[in-house]
Motif scaffolding. Sequence first.
Motif, PDB file in Angstrom:
ATOM      1  N   LEU A  80       0.856  -1.174   0.000  1.00  0.00           N
ATOM      2  CA  LEU A  80       0.000   0.000   0.000  1.00  0.00           C
ATOM      3  C   LEU A  80       0.893   1.225   0.000  1.00  0.00           C
ATOM      4  O   LEU A  80       1.831   1.311   0.804  1.00  0.00           O
ATOM      5  CB  LEU A  80      -0.883   0.003   1.259  1.00  0.00           C
ATOM      6  N   VAL A  81       0.654   2.161  -0.911  1.00  0.00           N
ATOM      7  CA  VAL A  81       1.398   3.422  -0.915  1.00  0.00           C
ATOM      8  C   VAL A  81       0.848   4.243   0.247  1.00  0.00           C
ATOM      9  O   VAL A  81      -0.329   4.598   0.255  1.00  0.00           O
ATOM     10  CB  VAL A  81       1.228   4.176  -2.252  1.00  0.00           C
ATOM     11  N   ASP A  82       1.693   4.509   1.242  1.00  0.00           N
ATOM     12  CA  ASP A  82       1.232   5.158   2.474  1.00  0.00           C
ATOM     13  C   ASP A  82       2.065   6.399   2.771  1.00  0.00           C
ATOM     14  O   ASP A  82       3.129   6.316   3.374  1.00  0.00           O
ATOM     15  CB  ASP A  82       1.312   4.164   3.631  1.00  0.00           C
ATOM     16  N   THR A  83       1.551   7.558   2.355  1.00  0.00           N
ATOM     17  CA  THR A  83       2.276   8.805   2.591  1.00  0.00           C
ATOM     18  C   THR A  83       2.206   9.227   4.049  1.00  0.00           C
ATOM     19  O   THR A  83       2.877  10.182   4.441  1.00  0.00           O
ATOM     20  CB  THR A  83       1.735   9.944   1.696  1.00  0.00           C
ATOM     21  N   GLY A  84       1.459   8.500   4.854  1.00  0.00           N
ATOM     22  CA  GLY A  84       1.408   8.771   6.291  1.00  0.00           C
ATOM     23  C   GLY A  84       2.368   7.906   7.087  1.00  0.00           C
ATOM     24  O   GLY A  84       2.497   8.053   8.297  1.00  0.00           O
ATOM     25  N   ALA A  85       3.057   7.002   6.397  1.00  0.00           N
ATOM     26  CA  ALA A  85       4.014   6.113   7.061  1.00  0.00           C
ATOM     27  C   ALA A  85       5.431   6.638   6.839  1.00  0.00           C
ATOM     28  O   ALA A  85       5.855   6.840   5.704  1.00  0.00           O
ATOM     29  CB  ALA A  85       3.903   4.694   6.512  1.00  0.00           C
ATOM     30  N   ARG A  86       6.138   6.850   7.909  1.00  0.00           N
ATOM     31  CA  ARG A  86       7.522   7.342   7.812  1.00  0.00           C
ATOM     32  C   ARG A  86       8.435   6.307   7.164  1.00  0.00           C
ATOM     33  O   ARG A  86       9.310   6.635   6.383  1.00  0.00           O
ATOM     34  CB  ARG A  86       8.020   7.679   9.217  1.00  0.00           C
ATOM     35  N   SER A  87       8.217   5.039   7.504  1.00  0.00           N
ATOM     36  CA  SER A  87       9.082   3.953   7.035  1.00  0.00           C
ATOM     37  C   SER A  87       8.288   2.911   6.272  1.00  0.00           C
ATOM     38  O   SER A  87       7.095   2.729   6.500  1.00  0.00           O
ATOM     39  CB  SER A  87       9.750   3.264   8.223  1.00  0.00           C
ATOM     40  N   SER A  88       8.977   2.207   5.399  1.00  0.00           N
ATOM     41  CA  SER A  88       8.361   1.096   4.669  1.00  0.00           C
ATOM     42  C   SER A  88       8.288  -0.124   5.576  1.00  0.00           C
ATOM     43  O   SER A  88       9.127  -0.296   6.473  1.00  0.00           O
ATOM     44  CB  SER A  88       9.159   0.794   3.404  1.00  0.00           C
ATOM     45  N   VAL A  89       7.291  -0.949   5.333  1.00  0.00           N
ATOM     46  CA  VAL A  89       7.022  -2.119   6.175  1.00  0.00           C
ATOM     47  C   VAL A  89       6.940  -3.361   5.300  1.00  0.00           C
ATOM     48  O   VAL A  89       6.277  -3.352   4.260  1.00  0.00           O
ATOM     49  CB  VAL A  89       5.677  -1.933   6.928  1.00  0.00           C
ATOM     50  N   LEU A  90       7.628  -4.426   5.735  1.00  0.00           N
ATOM     51  CA  LEU A  90       7.508  -5.733   5.096  1.00  0.00           C
ATOM     52  C   LEU A  90       7.104  -6.749   6.159  1.00  0.00           C
ATOM     53  O   LEU A  90       7.392  -6.565   7.346  1.00  0.00           O
ATOM     54  CB  LEU A  90       8.837  -6.141   4.449  1.00  0.00           C
ATOM     55  N   PRO A  91       6.445  -7.840   5.751  1.00  0.00           N
ATOM     56  CA  PRO A  91       5.956  -8.816   6.727  1.00  0.00           C
ATOM     57  C   PRO A  91       7.081  -9.540   7.464  1.00  0.00           C
ATOM     58  O   PRO A  91       8.015 -10.046   6.838  1.00  0.00           O
ATOM     59  CB  PRO A  91       5.122  -9.784   5.892  1.00  0.00           C
ATOM     60  N   SER A  92       6.966  -9.566   8.773  1.00  0.00           N
ATOM     61  CA  SER A  92       8.016 -10.192   9.582  1.00  0.00           C
ATOM     62  C   SER A  92       8.162 -11.679   9.275  1.00  0.00           C
ATOM     63  O   SER A  92       9.285 -12.185   9.206  1.00  0.00           O
ATOM     64  CB  SER A  92       7.768  -9.958  11.076  1.00  0.00           C
ATOM     65  N   ALA A  93       7.044 -12.376   9.065  1.00  0.00           N
ATOM     66  CA  ALA A  93       7.130 -13.804   8.770  1.00  0.00           C
ATOM     67  C   ALA A  93       7.916 -14.056   7.481  1.00  0.00           C
ATOM     68  O   ALA A  93       8.760 -14.947   7.422  1.00  0.00           O
ATOM     69  CB  ALA A  93       5.731 -14.407   8.664  1.00  0.00           C
ATOM     70  N   PRO A 146      10.946  -4.507  15.189  1.00  0.00           N
ATOM     71  CA  PRO A 146      12.327  -4.482  14.700  1.00  0.00           C
ATOM     72  C   PRO A 146      12.478  -3.781  13.354  1.00  0.00           C
ATOM     73  O   PRO A 146      11.583  -3.818  12.515  1.00  0.00           O
ATOM     74  CB  PRO A 146      12.679  -5.966  14.569  1.00  0.00           C
ATOM     75  N   ILE A 147      13.629  -3.159  13.173  1.00  0.00           N
ATOM     76  CA  ILE A 147      14.041  -2.628  11.876  1.00  0.00           C
ATOM     77  C   ILE A 147      15.214  -3.471  11.418  1.00  0.00           C
ATOM     78  O   ILE A 147      16.180  -3.668  12.168  1.00  0.00           O
ATOM     79  CB  ILE A 147      14.452  -1.150  11.965  1.00  0.00           C
ATOM     80  N   VAL A 148      15.107  -3.996  10.195  1.00  0.00           N
ATOM     81  CA  VAL A 148      16.180  -4.807   9.625  1.00  0.00           C
ATOM     82  C   VAL A 148      16.621  -4.198   8.305  1.00  0.00           C
ATOM     83  O   VAL A 148      15.877  -3.462   7.663  1.00  0.00           O
ATOM     84  CB  VAL A 148      15.762  -6.283   9.417  1.00  0.00           C
ATOM     85  N   GLU A 149      17.834  -4.523   7.919  1.00  0.00           N
ATOM     86  CA  GLU A 149      18.352  -4.062   6.635  1.00  0.00           C
ATOM     87  C   GLU A 149      18.277  -5.219   5.656  1.00  0.00           C
ATOM     88  O   GLU A 149      18.878  -6.268   5.882  1.00  0.00           O
ATOM     89  CB  GLU A 149      19.803  -3.605   6.806  1.00  0.00           C
ATOM     90  N   GLU A 189      16.579  -0.233   4.748  1.00  0.00           N
ATOM     91  CA  GLU A 189      16.015  -0.543   6.071  1.00  0.00           C
ATOM     92  C   GLU A 189      14.491  -0.552   6.013  1.00  0.00           C
ATOM     93  O   GLU A 189      13.883   0.346   5.436  1.00  0.00           O
ATOM     94  CB  GLU A 189      16.469   0.493   7.103  1.00  0.00           C
ATOM     95  N   VAL A 190      13.897  -1.589   6.615  1.00  0.00           N
ATOM     96  CA  VAL A 190      12.441  -1.712   6.677  1.00  0.00           C
ATOM     97  C   VAL A 190      12.004  -2.113   8.079  1.00  0.00           C
ATOM     98  O   VAL A 190      12.775  -2.718   8.834  1.00  0.00           O
ATOM     99  CB  VAL A 190      11.892  -2.748   5.663  1.00  0.00           C
ATOM    100  N   ILE A 191      10.772  -1.789   8.389  1.00  0.00           N
ATOM    101  CA  ILE A 191      10.160  -2.261   9.633  1.00  0.00           C
ATOM    102  C   ILE A 191       9.603  -3.655   9.369  1.00  0.00           C
ATOM    103  O   ILE A 191       8.976  -3.889   8.328  1.00  0.00           O
ATOM    104  CB  ILE A 191       9.030  -1.310  10.086  1.00  0.00           C
ATOM    105  N   ALA A 192       9.815  -4.564  10.296  1.00  0.00           N
ATOM    106  CA  ALA A 192       9.285  -5.923  10.197  1.00  0.00           C
ATOM    107  C   ALA A 192       7.983  -5.984  10.987  1.00  0.00           C
ATOM    108  O   ALA A 192       7.991  -5.867  12.216  1.00  0.00           O
ATOM    109  CB  ALA A 192      10.288  -6.921  10.754  1.00  0.00           C
ATOM    110  N   LEU A 193       6.875  -6.144  10.278  1.00  0.00           N
ATOM    111  CA  LEU A 193       5.564  -6.157  10.935  1.00  0.00           C
ATOM    112  C   LEU A 193       4.559  -6.881  10.056  1.00  0.00           C
ATOM    113  O   LEU A 193       4.434  -6.576   8.866  1.00  0.00           O
ATOM    114  CB  LEU A 193       5.086  -4.722  11.181  1.00  0.00           C
TER     115      LEU A 193
END
Length: 134
Positions: free
Chosen positions: A35-48, A76-79, A94-98
């Motif tokens: 989802l293109v989210d201009t309200g999110a500071r960081s990009s998120v990818l699924p932790s699983a 967590p933030i991972v590279e 770097e992405v947020i794992a969530l």
Amino acid sequence: MSQVMIYSVERRDYLFYVRAAFGSRDNRRNVVRLLVDTGARSSVLPSALLEECGYDLENPLRRVRIAAAGGVLQVPIVEISWFNCLGTNIQSFEVIALDLPRSSGIDGLLGMDFLTKIGAIVDIEKMQISARQN
């Protein structure tokens, strides 16, 4: 000299979606719907999926606190080795794992960290995103 490229996006109601790819620790290509989210500071990818790809979420670069529907979470933030979206490939991103709810129909979020880096311009009317290509 940079050139501007225009990319069509998938639109459903008032939301924009894009496809992206990222590299696993052994450099396998993984495709995700974001989802293109201009309200999110960081990009998120699924932790699983990040764990499946060999990224260590128990020993991340750092952790950040985010507000979510269920309260404040420390995530967590991972590279990741590389990230490719809207014609741009970024090494060591770097992405947020969530994990987002399955019912959302998306794998993650494309945040302002990426959009700003590529000088993105979101055109709601034309359902497209312009991005600077170097």
